[in-house]
Design a protein around this motif. Sequence first.
Motif, PDB file in Angstrom:
ATOM      1  N   ARG A  65       0.847  -1.200   0.000  1.00  0.00           N
ATOM      2  CA  ARG A  65       0.000   0.000   0.000  1.00  0.00           C
ATOM      3  C   ARG A  65       0.874   1.239   0.000  1.00  0.00           C
ATOM      4  N   THR A 101      -1.141   7.813  -1.147  1.00  0.00           N
ATOM      5  CA  THR A 101      -2.335   7.751  -1.994  1.00  0.00           C
ATOM      6  C   THR A 101      -3.306   6.653  -1.580  1.00  0.00           C
ATOM      7  N   ARG A 119      -3.254   3.733  -2.525  1.00  0.00           N
ATOM      8  CA  ARG A 119      -3.389   2.735  -3.597  1.00  0.00           C
ATOM      9  C   ARG A 119      -2.748   1.444  -3.109  1.00  0.00           C
ATOM     10  N   THR A 142       0.811   0.485 -11.333  1.00  0.00           N
ATOM     11  CA  THR A 142      -0.473   0.432 -10.643  1.00  0.00           C
ATOM     12  C   THR A 142      -0.470   1.339  -9.411  1.00  0.00           C
ATOM     13  N   LEU A 143       0.657   1.409  -8.732  1.00  0.00           N
ATOM     14  CA  LEU A 143       0.773   2.294  -7.565  1.00  0.00           C
ATOM     15  C   LEU A 143       1.087   3.738  -7.961  1.00  0.00           C
ATOM     16  N   GLU A 144       1.209   3.991  -9.263  1.00  0.00           N
ATOM     17  CA  GLU A 144       1.506   5.325  -9.798  1.00  0.00           C
ATOM     18  C   GLU A 144       2.785   5.902  -9.203  1.00  0.00           C
ATOM     19  N   GLU A 175      -7.956  -5.054  -4.973  1.00  0.00           N
ATOM     20  CA  GLU A 175      -7.579  -3.984  -4.050  1.00  0.00           C
ATOM     21  C   GLU A 175      -8.247  -4.138  -2.688  1.00  0.00           C
TER      22      GLU A 175
END
Length: 160
Positions: A67, A71, A73, A101-103, A126
């Motif tokens: 995680r 963010t 995410r 995906t986690l930017e 998620e």
Amino acid sequence: MAEQQPLPDMPALPFPLVEASGSLDGHASYYGGKFHGRRTASGERYNKLALTAASNRFPLNARLAVRREDTNRCIVVRNTDRMHPRHRSRIIDLSVAAASTLEMLRAGVVRVQVAMLPDHVAANDESACLAAFVVAAESCADCGRSQEFEEIETPLFSDP
């Protein structure tokens, strides 16, 4: 072209394993395209498009919830490799797909929380990822925070 030198053996583990219900806070980075196709510590080939990771602090093939702290995410990855000793201050290196995906591709290194998913959790979405941190927080209610390791010089897990 210079011949590549083999990596030194990792020292034996003087610390206990991260508990299955615990989590680690720290920095994550990602490893990119130049490693695509190379053999990993698990024996399979690194695929930058797969949701995989490298960590010295969790068992190989463990499913990990990661995680991003700023963010929230969250993504589930499988630990297929070990990190080079020069990256010991980080707790995990993610594949390009997981980092995307986690930017975090632009940032390169971000703060994350990592928890091992219990075997009975089959989902990789998620919601399953975020649920791993609820379990970790509840199991660590006595300590007031998750296990935090910022600058560890040796891994928390070593292969037999």
